[in-house]
Design a protein around this motif. Structure first.
Motif, PDB file in Angstrom:
ATOM      1  N   ALA A 104       0.664  -1.126  -0.147  1.00  0.00           N
ATOM      2  CA  ALA A 104      -0.077   0.004  -0.027  1.00  0.00           C
ATOM      3  C   ALA A 104       0.874   1.170   0.092  1.00  0.00           C
ATOM      4  CB  ALA A 104      -0.999   0.084   1.290  1.00  0.00           C
ATOM      5  N   ALA A 105       2.125   1.238   0.455  1.00  0.00           N
ATOM      6  CA  ALA A 105       2.967   2.495   0.731  1.00  0.00           C
ATOM      7  C   ALA A 105       3.956   2.575  -0.326  1.00  0.00           C
ATOM      8  CB  ALA A 105       3.658   2.318   2.044  1.00  0.00           C
ATOM      9  N   PHE A 106       4.570   1.130  -0.936  1.00  0.00           N
ATOM     10  CA  PHE A 106       5.509   1.017  -1.851  1.00  0.00           C
ATOM     11  C   PHE A 106       5.547   0.455  -3.075  1.00  0.00           C
ATOM     12  CE2 PHE A 106       7.361   1.943   2.436  1.00  0.00           C
ATOM     13  CZ  PHE A 106       8.353   2.943   2.138  1.00  0.00           C
ATOM     14  N   GLY A 107       4.225  -0.179  -3.209  1.00  0.00           N
ATOM     15  CA  GLY A 107       4.025  -1.157  -4.449  1.00  0.00           C
ATOM     16  C   GLY A 107       3.699  -0.314  -5.634  1.00  0.00           C
ATOM     17  N   PRO A 108       3.576  -1.032  -6.908  1.00  0.00           N
ATOM     18  CA  PRO A 108       3.852  -2.490  -6.984  1.00  0.00           C
ATOM     19  C   PRO A 108       5.288  -2.932  -6.783  1.00  0.00           C
ATOM     20  CG  PRO A 108       2.801  -1.638  -8.803  1.00  0.00           C
ATOM     21  CD  PRO A 108       3.348  -0.483  -8.064  1.00  0.00           C
ATOM     22  N   ALA A 109       5.530  -4.041  -5.940  1.00  0.00           N
ATOM     23  CA  ALA A 109       6.777  -4.484  -5.468  1.00  0.00           C
ATOM     24  C   ALA A 109       7.144  -5.888  -5.732  1.00  0.00           C
ATOM     25  CB  ALA A 109       7.070  -3.805  -4.236  1.00  0.00           C
ATOM     26  N   SER A 110       8.442  -6.329  -5.797  1.00  0.00           N
ATOM     27  CA  SER A 110       8.797  -7.651  -5.827  1.00  0.00           C
ATOM     28  C   SER A 110       8.911  -8.043  -4.357  1.00  0.00           C
ATOM     29  CB  SER A 110       9.898  -7.886  -6.694  1.00  0.00           C
ATOM     30  OG  SER A 110      11.209  -7.247  -6.088  1.00  0.00           O
ATOM     31  N   VAL A 111       9.161  -9.515  -4.382  1.00  0.00           N
ATOM     32  CA  VAL A 111       9.708 -10.236  -3.055  1.00  0.00           C
ATOM     33  C   VAL A 111      10.826  -9.457  -2.583  1.00  0.00           C
ATOM     34  CG1 VAL A 111      10.260 -12.115  -1.843  1.00  0.00           C
ATOM     35  CG2 VAL A 111       8.415 -12.262  -3.530  1.00  0.00           C
ATOM     36  N   LYS A 112      11.978  -9.343  -3.505  1.00  0.00           N
ATOM     37  CA  LYS A 112      13.389  -8.729  -3.158  1.00  0.00           C
ATOM     38  C   LYS A 112      13.113  -7.107  -2.735  1.00  0.00           C
ATOM     39  CE  LYS A 112      16.859 -10.359  -5.368  1.00  0.00           C
ATOM     40  NZ  LYS A 112      17.828 -10.412  -6.424  1.00  0.00           N
ATOM     41  N   ASP A 113      12.293  -6.563  -3.364  1.00  0.00           N
ATOM     42  CA  ASP A 113      12.015  -5.248  -2.785  1.00  0.00           C
ATOM     43  C   ASP A 113      11.633  -5.051  -1.522  1.00  0.00           C
ATOM     44  OD1 ASP A 113      12.723  -3.891  -5.364  1.00  0.00           O
ATOM     45  OD2 ASP A 113      10.421  -4.336  -6.062  1.00  0.00           O
TER      46      ASP A 113
END
Length: 368
Positions: free
Chosen positions: A212-221
């Motif tokens: 919700a704060a940084f997405g879209p994102a990967s697992v590594k992110d």
């Protein structure tokens, strides 16, 4: 590449940029209260005192430094070591839950100092440290000296690291208050907040908050943001409830299905960000904000510079000198862009330094 990833929609760099800026309250200023914003953003980097204030000034409509200082004095927010072993400003609730969540990373950090802790009973060290700081807030020097009296053969620095890693230590006010910050004095989060720590939350809930704060994102992110490992199984558990995309390199990205993903051409106003802003530190792949040719240009050694966003991307540095806001673009700015940056600089100065006189000057950043 899995079949799911291979067929997932692609999000280009600008699409990721605009989505992340929107989640970070940087595409348009939010009317949120300071404490609500700190909660939404899962904390603000706070290695230094001032960055959380500038971070909120860039994100919130009508923000003034006293909004955060008042919340800190009321103990609604605190300064505590959490993600990536760095000091963050967190809400009281998050200080009591996110710290237990990342305790495994603090345990790994402590393992790096085991040679200096030979013969030290860590449970006893934690008990002694808790008793000391709850009797009265202590500086790290005072705490280190007291522990050294118990274990004179141990490495003094390792002893202080052990206290910080085994206990959730918060920096008590006036440290962290705008214009009134004192030296660092520590007590436990439980003692300062008057309630016990919560059990570590299920990582599932924190994954959703991170997206919700940084997405879209990967697992590594997310692992980069949290300083944790082995989160793949959590994302797999949540996969049926998440939207799945891929970036231009084929990396799988997860997101909340109903989260905002603005048009890549959505205008992004200039923003003056503090050093260590989480926007620049919370993804393994930072190209959504930092152009490839500027990678590493916002740091020198352990020192991070204050950064300027133009059109949503890192485009320069800035600093406050005697009577001047100095803007140093990495490249040339059009006249229209300079006007936008100047207007944003005036807004920032009005919010953060009302009643003070500053000129706005443009300089250049020397190429390395």
């Amino acid at each position: 590449m899995t079949k799911t990833t291979a067929t997932a929609p692609v999000l280009g760099t600008r699409a990721l940029n605009r989505a992340t800026l929107d989640r970070q309250l940087l595409l348009r200023r939010s009317p949120m209260a300071a404490t609500a914003a700190v909660e939404h953003l899962l904390g603000l980097q706070a290695q230094n005192v001032k960055p959380p204030y500038y971070a909120l000034a860039a994100r919130l409509h009508g923000f003034r430094p006293e909004h955060l200082s008042t919340a800190m004095e009321a103990r609604d927010v605190v300064r505590i070591v959490t993600m990536r072993s760095t000091i963050h400003t967190h809400t009281a609730d998050d200080a009591l839950t996110l710290r237990p969540l990342v305790q495994a990373a603090r345990d790994r950090e402590l393992g790096q100092f085991r040679k200096g802790l030979t013969g030290v009973d860590l449970d006893r060290l934690a008990a002694i440290s808790r008793e000391l700081v709850e009797a009265e807030p202590r500086t790290m020097k005072q705490l280190r000296e007291a522990l050294l009296a118990q274990w004179p053969e141990a490495d003094p620095f390792a002893l202080s690291v052990a206290a910080r890693c085994t206990l959730p230590l918060v920096q008590v006010t006036p440290r962290g208050l705008w214009g009134r910050s004192g030296q660092v004095a520590l007590t436990t989060a439980e003692h300062w907040l008057g309630r016990p720590a919560e059990p570590a939350p299920a990582p599932d809930a924190t994954v959703l908050r991170y997206l919700a704060a940084f997405g879209p994102a990967s697992v590594k992110d997310m692992q980069t943001w949290a300083g944790l490992t082995r989160l793949r199984e959590v994302f797999e558990r949540l996969r049926p409830a998440l939207a799945v995309f891929r970036d231009e390199n084929g990396v799988e990205l997860f997101d909340l299905p109903d989260a905002s993903r603005p048009d890549p051409d959505t205008p992004a106003p200039p923003r003056f960000l503090p050093e260590f802003d989480n926007l620049l530190l919370s993804h393994a792949d930072r190209s959504r904000v930092v152009p490839a040719d500027l990678k590493g240009r916002t740091w020198q050694g352990n020192q991070a510079y204050r950064t300027l966003l133009v059109d949503g991307f890192v485009s320069g540095l800035w600093k406050l000198e005697e009577g001047a806001l100095v803007v140093e673009p990495f490249g040339s700015l059009t006249g229209a862009r300079r006007d936008e940056v100047t207007a944003e600089g005036e807004r920032m100065l009005m919010a953060m330094h009302a009643g003070e006189e500053y000129d706005i000057r443009f300089g250049t950043v020397a190429r390395p």
